[in-house]
Design an enzyme around this catalytic site. Structure first.
Site, PDB file in Angstrom:
ATOM      1  N   GLY A  94      82.617  25.444 -16.197  1.00 54.33           N
ATOM      2  CA  GLY A  94      83.064  26.279 -15.075  1.00 54.33           C
ATOM      3  C   GLY A  94      83.494  25.442 -13.891  1.00 54.33           C
ATOM      4  O   GLY A  94      83.228  24.241 -13.828  1.00 54.33           O
ATOM      5  N   GLY A 107      83.850  26.048  -9.477  1.00 50.87           N
ATOM      6  CA  GLY A 107      83.610  26.959  -8.361  1.00 50.87           C
ATOM      7  C   GLY A 107      84.090  26.305  -7.082  1.00 50.87           C
ATOM      8  O   GLY A 107      84.681  25.212  -7.122  1.00 50.87           O
ATOM      9  N   ALA A 108      83.808  26.968  -5.962  1.00 52.19           N
ATOM     10  CA  ALA A 108      84.247  26.447  -4.669  1.00 52.19           C
ATOM     11  C   ALA A 108      83.633  25.075  -4.403  1.00 52.19           C
ATOM     12  O   ALA A 108      84.228  24.227  -3.741  1.00 52.19           O
ATOM     13  CB  ALA A 108      83.845  27.428  -3.581  1.00 52.19           C
ATOM     14  N   GLN A 109      82.438  24.837  -4.962  1.00 48.02           N
ATOM     15  CA  GLN A 109      81.749  23.592  -4.639  1.00 48.02           C
ATOM     16  C   GLN A 109      82.054  22.451  -5.604  1.00 48.02           C
ATOM     17  O   GLN A 109      81.794  21.312  -5.283  1.00 48.02           O
ATOM     18  CB  GLN A 109      80.240  23.814  -4.679  1.00 48.02           C
ATOM     19  CG  GLN A 109      79.717  24.642  -3.554  1.00 48.02           C
ATOM     20  CD  GLN A 109      78.262  24.937  -3.821  1.00 48.02           C
ATOM     21  OE1 GLN A 109      77.929  25.707  -4.719  1.00 48.02           O
ATOM     22  NE2 GLN A 109      77.395  24.319  -3.067  1.00 48.02           N
ATOM     23  N   GLY A 110      82.530  22.759  -6.798  1.00 47.05           N
ATOM     24  CA  GLY A 110      82.794  21.667  -7.734  1.00 47.05           C
ATOM     25  C   GLY A 110      82.782  22.123  -9.173  1.00 47.05           C
ATOM     26  O   GLY A 110      82.813  23.324  -9.465  1.00 47.05           O
ATOM     27  N   VAL A 158      81.277  22.423 -13.077  1.00 48.19           N
ATOM     28  CA  VAL A 158      80.000  22.597 -13.769  1.00 48.19           C
ATOM     29  C   VAL A 158      80.180  22.188 -15.237  1.00 48.19           C
ATOM     30  O   VAL A 158      81.129  22.617 -15.887  1.00 48.19           O
ATOM     31  CB  VAL A 158      79.509  24.065 -13.678  1.00 48.19           C
ATOM     32  CG1 VAL A 158      78.164  24.227 -14.379  1.00 48.19           C
ATOM     33  CG2 VAL A 158      79.419  24.526 -12.226  1.00 48.19           C
ATOM     34  N   LYS A 208      75.913  20.646 -12.182  1.00 40.03           N
ATOM     35  CA  LYS A 208      76.978  20.920 -11.208  1.00 40.03           C
ATOM     36  C   LYS A 208      77.183  19.692 -10.344  1.00 40.03           C
ATOM     37  O   LYS A 208      76.234  19.168  -9.763  1.00 40.03           O
ATOM     38  CB  LYS A 208      76.587  22.129 -10.354  1.00 40.03           C
ATOM     39  CG  LYS A 208      77.587  22.461  -9.271  1.00 40.03           C
ATOM     40  CD  LYS A 208      77.601  23.947  -8.947  1.00 40.03           C
ATOM     41  CE  LYS A 208      76.698  24.288  -7.803  1.00 40.03           C
ATOM     42  NZ  LYS A 208      76.792  25.710  -7.433  1.00 40.03           N
ATOM     43  N   ASP A 234      76.581  38.490  -0.550  1.00 36.32           N
ATOM     44  CA  ASP A 234      77.834  38.148  -1.221  1.00 36.32           C
ATOM     45  C   ASP A 234      77.667  38.112  -2.745  1.00 36.32           C
ATOM     46  O   ASP A 234      78.244  37.270  -3.414  1.00 36.32           O
ATOM     47  CB  ASP A 234      78.321  36.788  -0.685  1.00 36.32           C
ATOM     48  CG  ASP A 234      79.798  36.546  -0.989  1.00 36.32           C
ATOM     49  OD1 ASP A 234      80.550  37.540  -1.124  1.00 36.32           O
ATOM     50  OD2 ASP A 234      80.196  35.371  -1.096  1.00 36.32           O
TER      51      ASP A 234
HETATM   52  P1  AMP Z   1      79.492  27.801  -8.866  1.00 35.13           P
HETATM   53  O1  AMP Z   1      80.045  26.481  -8.436  1.00 35.13           O
HETATM   54  O2  AMP Z   1      78.001  27.897  -8.760  1.00 35.13           O
HETATM   55  O3  AMP Z   1      80.210  28.957  -8.204  1.00 35.13           O
HETATM   56  O4  AMP Z   1      79.797  27.927 -10.436  1.00 35.13           O
HETATM   57  C1  AMP Z   1      81.111  28.043 -10.924  1.00 35.13           C
HETATM   58  C2  AMP Z   1      81.103  28.626 -12.325  1.00 35.13           C
HETATM   59  O5  AMP Z   1      80.425  27.720 -13.200  1.00 35.13           O
HETATM   60  C3  AMP Z   1      80.343  29.953 -12.452  1.00 35.13           C
HETATM   61  O6  AMP Z   1      81.156  31.082 -12.211  1.00 35.13           O
HETATM   62  C4  AMP Z   1      79.864  29.915 -13.902  1.00 35.13           C
HETATM   63  O7  AMP Z   1      80.899  30.393 -14.747  1.00 35.13           O
HETATM   64  C5  AMP Z   1      79.668  28.428 -14.167  1.00 35.13           C
HETATM   65  N1  AMP Z   1      78.249  28.083 -14.018  1.00 35.13           N
HETATM   66  C6  AMP Z   1      77.592  27.797 -12.866  1.00 35.13           C
HETATM   67  N2  AMP Z   1      76.288  27.538 -13.103  1.00 35.13           N
HETATM   68  C7  AMP Z   1      76.126  27.666 -14.446  1.00 35.13           C
HETATM   69  C8  AMP Z   1      74.995  27.547 -15.332  1.00 35.13           C
HETATM   70  N3  AMP Z   1      73.788  27.248 -14.858  1.00 35.13           N
HETATM   71  N4  AMP Z   1      75.192  27.740 -16.643  1.00 35.13           N
HETATM   72  C9  AMP Z   1      76.427  28.044 -17.118  1.00 35.13           C
HETATM   73  N5  AMP Z   1      77.518  28.191 -16.353  1.00 35.13           N
HETATM   74  C10 AMP Z   1      77.380  28.012 -15.021  1.00 35.13           C
END
Ligand code: AMP
Length: 379
Positions: A33, A35-38, A40, A55, A151
């Protein structure tokens, strides 16, 4: 480095287009995955002999917003201990000194999908109500620790095929700018409550609204209020649910209430039209009763006025969810309370860098974890 593993080696692998420099115990990295922060990655932890998610926060102190979010997330993860909230298993950086400090890696339990990948699946009432119950339990635990999320959205809620669910983040800081008449910025706001959109004071029931939107989306198979910006978000809510009562409008700040009063008047749709029987799972015996219960709970969660909206304890006692009620899950106390002054800290980028370094180096895992209960998402 981190507290317990100063002597362990690191290796670097490419995950998508991002280089991950991780402790040697983590092997077989692959992207799951962004996300905004980086980015995963999934990995295998050879020490615990289990799959994990890692992450990478790239230069989280690059600006004050990123730094505060990373710091808040690290701190808040240690305040909670609940099976419906993601657990931080390890934190490390490959840099040896504060001067060289660049990246933070957060190791968490590996989940399989986020809820936005599940909303279009045809789930039966057992699975639907179990997912809803777990979401309510996780949010109740956040509230008990003094954290109001504000949120919640499907992309930040993770699920596994055994139907277990975990909340992945801690939402908006109390000081996050939320004014209705502020410059729009690009974020998903489909799930934000009227009080967040309109910049009113708020309580824990803001999160009930979001849960109602998420649950409603799972039932209907489409986003309930797909606003294109924060003003359109409000339009979508009133077009669907009707204009708010004068009593509600009178509680808004003057500039916002003036705006709200100038909108056309909408009567809104009834809940039986919004969620007709056909949207609910067709099951042998009792399905109409269950559909009626689910619709009743949706109506109580999607109440525009936060003073009239169902609260979290009553939502957990509602006939649709209380079949799952287990006191040890619902009432599990948080280990610590959230010090809200954390959100008010105004530091420079360099100060945040030092604070984050301190958090990473001193991080210690939770002494205990709660065991899992589950039902299967697949037949
Ligand atoms: P985040 O940076 O926390 O917004 O995560 C971005 C994306 O990574 C999420 O929407 C999930 O699809 C995936 N992701 C984050 N944490 C996990 C995790 N613990 N296990 C599996 N996928 C994850």
């Amino acid at each position: 480095m981190n507290g317990g593993e100063k002597n362990e080696g690191f290796h670097t692998v490419e995950v998508g287009e991002t280089a991950f420099t991780v402790l040697d115990r983590y092997q077989n990295l692959r992207q799951v995955g962004t996300g905004a922060q980086g980015v995963v990655a999934a990995a295998y932890d050879t020490k615990l002999k289990q799959n994990v998610a890692i992450k990478k926060l790239s230069r989280p102190f690059q600006n004050v917003t990123h730094a505060k979010r990373a710091y808040r997330e690290l701190r808040l993860m240690s305040l909670v201990n609940h099976k419906n909230i993601i657990r931080l298993m390890n934190v490390f950086t490959s840099q040896k000194t504060l001067e060289d400090f660049q990246d933070v890696y957060m190791v968490m339990e590996l989940m399989e999908a986020n809820l936005s990948q599940v909303v279009n699946l045809e789930l039966d009432h057992e699975r639907l109500s179990y997912l809803l119950y777990q979401l309510l339990c996780g949010v109740r635990h956040l509230h008990a620790a003094g954290i109001i999320h504000r949120d919640l959205k499907p992309s930040n809620i993770a699920v596994k095929s055994d139907c277990s669910l975990k909340i992945l983040d801690f939402g908006l800081a109390r000081t996050a700018n939320q004014g209705f008449l502020m410059t729009p910025y690009v974020v998903t706001r489909y799930y934000r409550s009227p009080e967040v959109i309109l910049g009113m004071s708020y309580s824990g029931t803001v999160d009930i609204w979001s849960i109602g939107c998420i649950f409603g989306e799972m039932v209907r198979g489409q986003v309930l209020f797909p606003g294109s910006d924060h003003i359109d978000q409000w339009n979508k809510i009133i077009e669907t649910l009707g204009s708010p009562t004068p009593e509600f409008v009178n509680r808004l700040q003057p500039a916002v209430s003036n705006y709200v009063r100038t909108r056309p008047h909408y009567r809104g749709m009834s809940f039986s039209r919004l969620f007709p029987d056909g949207c609910f799972p067709a099951e042998a015996g009792g399905s109409r009763v269950l559909a009626a219960q689910a619709r009743d709970l949706l109506q109580k969660m999607l109440e525009q006025d936060p003073n009239k909206r169902i609260n979290i304890d009553d939502a957990l006692r509602h006939p649709y969810t209380n079949i799952w009620y287990e006191p040890s899950e619902v009432e599990a106390p948080p280990p610590l309370q959230y010090d809200t002054s954390l959100d008010e800290r105004e530091l420079t980028v360099e100060q945040w860098r030092a604070e984050l370094w301190r958090e990473v180096v001193n991080w210690q895992p939770h002494p205990g974890t709660v065991s899992q209960a589950s039902t299967s998402m697949q037949n």
